[in-house]
Design a protein around this motif. Sequence first.
Motif, PDB file in Angstrom:
ATOM      1  N   UNK A  21      29.967  65.856  12.240  1.00 42.90           N
ATOM      2  CA  UNK A  21      28.924  65.168  11.517  1.00 42.90           C
ATOM      3  C   UNK A  21      27.367  64.955  11.550  1.00 42.90           C
ATOM      4  N   UNK A  22      26.689  65.455  10.625  1.00 41.93           N
ATOM      5  CA  UNK A  22      25.235  65.170  10.542  1.00 41.93           C
ATOM      6  C   UNK A  22      24.949  64.112   9.478  1.00 41.93           C
ATOM      7  N   UNK A  23      23.787  63.381   9.575  1.00 35.99           N
ATOM      8  CA  UNK A  23      23.504  62.320   8.619  1.00 35.99           C
ATOM      9  C   UNK A  23      23.160  62.911   7.267  1.00 35.99           C
ATOM     10  N   UNK A  24      23.676  62.355   6.196  1.00 32.64           N
ATOM     11  CA  UNK A  24      23.372  62.876   4.867  1.00 32.64           C
ATOM     12  C   UNK A  24      22.012  62.384   4.390  1.00 32.64           C
ATOM     13  N   UNK A  25      21.480  63.106   3.454  1.00 30.10           N
ATOM     14  CA  UNK A  25      20.245  62.675   2.817  1.00 30.10           C
ATOM     15  C   UNK A  25      20.505  62.467   1.343  1.00 30.10           C
TER      16      UNK A  25
ATOM     17  N   UNK B  63      36.393  62.011   9.789  1.00 29.20           N
ATOM     18  CA  UNK B  63      34.985  61.754  10.113  1.00 29.20           C
ATOM     19  C   UNK B  63      34.597  60.316   9.771  1.00 29.20           C
ATOM     20  N   UNK B  89      29.445  53.394   4.287  1.00 26.94           N
ATOM     21  CA  UNK B  89      29.493  54.111   3.013  1.00 26.94           C
ATOM     22  C   UNK B  89      30.540  53.488   2.091  1.00 26.94           C
ATOM     23  N   UNK B 115      23.639  57.698  -2.935  1.00 24.32           N
ATOM     24  CA  UNK B 115      23.167  58.854  -2.181  1.00 24.32           C
ATOM     25  C   UNK B 115      23.525  60.170  -2.864  1.00 24.32           C
ATOM     26  N   UNK B 142      29.008  66.960   1.880  1.00 22.30           N
ATOM     27  CA  UNK B 142      27.794  66.140   1.809  1.00 22.30           C
ATOM     28  C   UNK B 142      27.462  65.544   3.178  1.00 22.30           C
ATOM     29  N   UNK B 143      28.520  65.229   3.922  1.00 20.75           N
ATOM     30  CA  UNK B 143      28.313  64.656   5.255  1.00 20.75           C
ATOM     31  C   UNK B 143      28.020  65.733   6.301  1.00 20.75           C
ATOM     32  N   UNK B 144      28.140  66.984   5.911  1.00 18.49           N
ATOM     33  CA  UNK B 144      27.842  68.075   6.834  1.00 18.49           C
ATOM     34  C   UNK B 144      28.899  68.285   7.891  1.00 18.49           C
ATOM     35  N   UNK B 145      30.144  67.913   7.604  1.00 20.52           N
ATOM     36  CA  UNK B 145      31.225  68.057   8.590  1.00 20.52           C
ATOM     37  C   UNK B 145      31.838  69.454   8.518  1.00 20.52           C
ATOM     38  N   UNK B 146      32.776  69.727   9.460  1.00 15.22           N
ATOM     39  CA  UNK B 146      33.459  71.022   9.464  1.00 15.22           C
ATOM     40  C   UNK B 146      34.121  71.264   8.116  1.00 15.22           C
TER      41      UNK B 146
END
Lengths: 189, 415
Positions: A21-25, B63, B89, B115, B142-146
């Motif tokens: 996980x990275x923070x969304x924008x 996640x 969220x 968002x 959107x969360x950038x997960x795997x």
Amino acid sequence: MRALLYASTVAAMLIFSGCGSSEPTVDDTANANNQAEEINIVDEGGSDNSNMSSTDLDGGAANGASTLEGIEAKMSPIYFGFDQYKLADEDVDTLRQNVEMVKNDTEAANIADKYSLKLEGNCDEWGSDEYNFALGLKRAQAVKTELINDGVPAERITTVSYGASNPVCTEKTQECWSKNRRVDFKLLP
Amino acid sequence: MRIILGVLFTALLLWGSDATIEVKKSVDALPSIAVEDASNDYTDGLSKRFFRVLVSDLNVLSIFNVDRDYVRADFEDEKVASVHKELNYVVRYELIDDGGVMVVKVNIINNNKVMHKLTYRLKNPKQYVFLVHNIAVAINNFMGADPVEWMKEKVIISRTTGANRSEILVTDYTLSYQFSVKRKGLNVFPKWADKSKKYFYYTNLSGGQPELRKYGIYDRSDKLILKSDGMLVCSDVSDDGKKLLLSMAPNGQPDVYEYVIAKKTVTRLTRYSGIDVNAQYMTDKKIAFISNRLGYPNVFSKKIGSKATEQMVYVGRSNSSCTAHKNYIIYKSRESSNAFSKNTFNLHLISTKTDFIRRLTVTGVNEHPLFSRDGGTVLFVKKYKNQSSIGVIRLNQNKNYLFPLKGGAIQSIDW
């Protein structure tokens, strides 16, 4: 019908044996109304097989059931140990007892003369994978080899494995599982 | 000084050890999320089922810490429900009946601010489950997960319904969606023909000889490919869909064969008097397969065209099925040598390059493991206490999930 098939099988054996996980924008570009995604998974239109009857596929193959039912009662499938596909001495004895038993039934023998012998290998419920299917097949093949050794023509014997798909017993007991590790005899036109 | 160096050296050793034994207490660390239903249409139950599947999907993403309570909301309301104001969220959806077409609007909200927005149109609302999976994948991305693209994939299973009877179903990975494509007879081992998943191979055992057939789920074509005495199973399909690995026994002897579809040629790849089955492509030129050439079933590999075989697994005395992905193999292993003790079959993951081994399951009979295309997730079949389920293992997240089948048992599965 099962009686008919069993008895026919015995008769066939008699015949065969006899033949050798990275923070969304924030996504500012998202435009909900213009970017609707079409989802279409499976075309459920038309008909599938749901209207087909689920009648037993074991088709009728012979007549003379009354005679054959009597023989069926005396027939015994060949049973195997856990994860085993070699015939034990007592299994060979069982196979030969079946053959000997039918030798005296000339009516059944006459009917079975028209059919091929189908050996159905089966397994217990421990696994539905390919190895289990192969195990069932090797059991059928072991019986076939013994029949060939007794003079049954190889070209008149077919083998098939049903793995764990054709149980005769569904209880969760050792006795029940042992009943499912077997080879059945059927006749094919 | 020596003590400091010793501590540093020990720390270095620990840092360099197998990362897979890291113990995580991650639940509290995960961001929290809740789902709000803003639907005014499909309120006959579908919108609630939609909610349940979405909550389940969010959980499988691994996640989030997911709030499972059903909460209604107004789609245009800028604020989240009061019970959700402390959460990180909120996913709010609205199902709209647009003349029979289901329109789904989704907002991902954080700190009372939208968002991300998503909109979908679904011609057949009965297939809403796959739409939910699409939403979950979009949220994950959107969360950038795997990647979790596997969530959207159609799954095909053979379900035994009685002695010598089975049914082939197209389903999703949660078994929430089920569409019967073959009901009559005994049809087993369905395997998707290629990535498009419009056709599948299967073994028909309803007649005299086992048949390998190819069925079209859109055009309902049903074509005979091969027949063989004994057994005939499509074990694997090459990535390009042009070749099949078969377990076949034309002379009563189960061996591995390769079938080239365009040429209709069959080549025998293994020759052993015992059992060789369940071959899987490791690469285009190398296969893993199950053989009992050591006196018990185990995992072996060989290069196609070569006579040499290599033992792949050195633990367990009964390893009777496997699946391969690049340098990793998952195999099914019987835990007990006593046939009628607990007799549990568990799945283990090994690397073909190192000594790495990891047990993936603990209880029950676990079989038919399948890697996702990205290799990060495993689908399998679990049988435990008369219940048959699809299991999902998120390898990197150390999470397992189960989705039980209502009625019957899963004979085999493909993804």
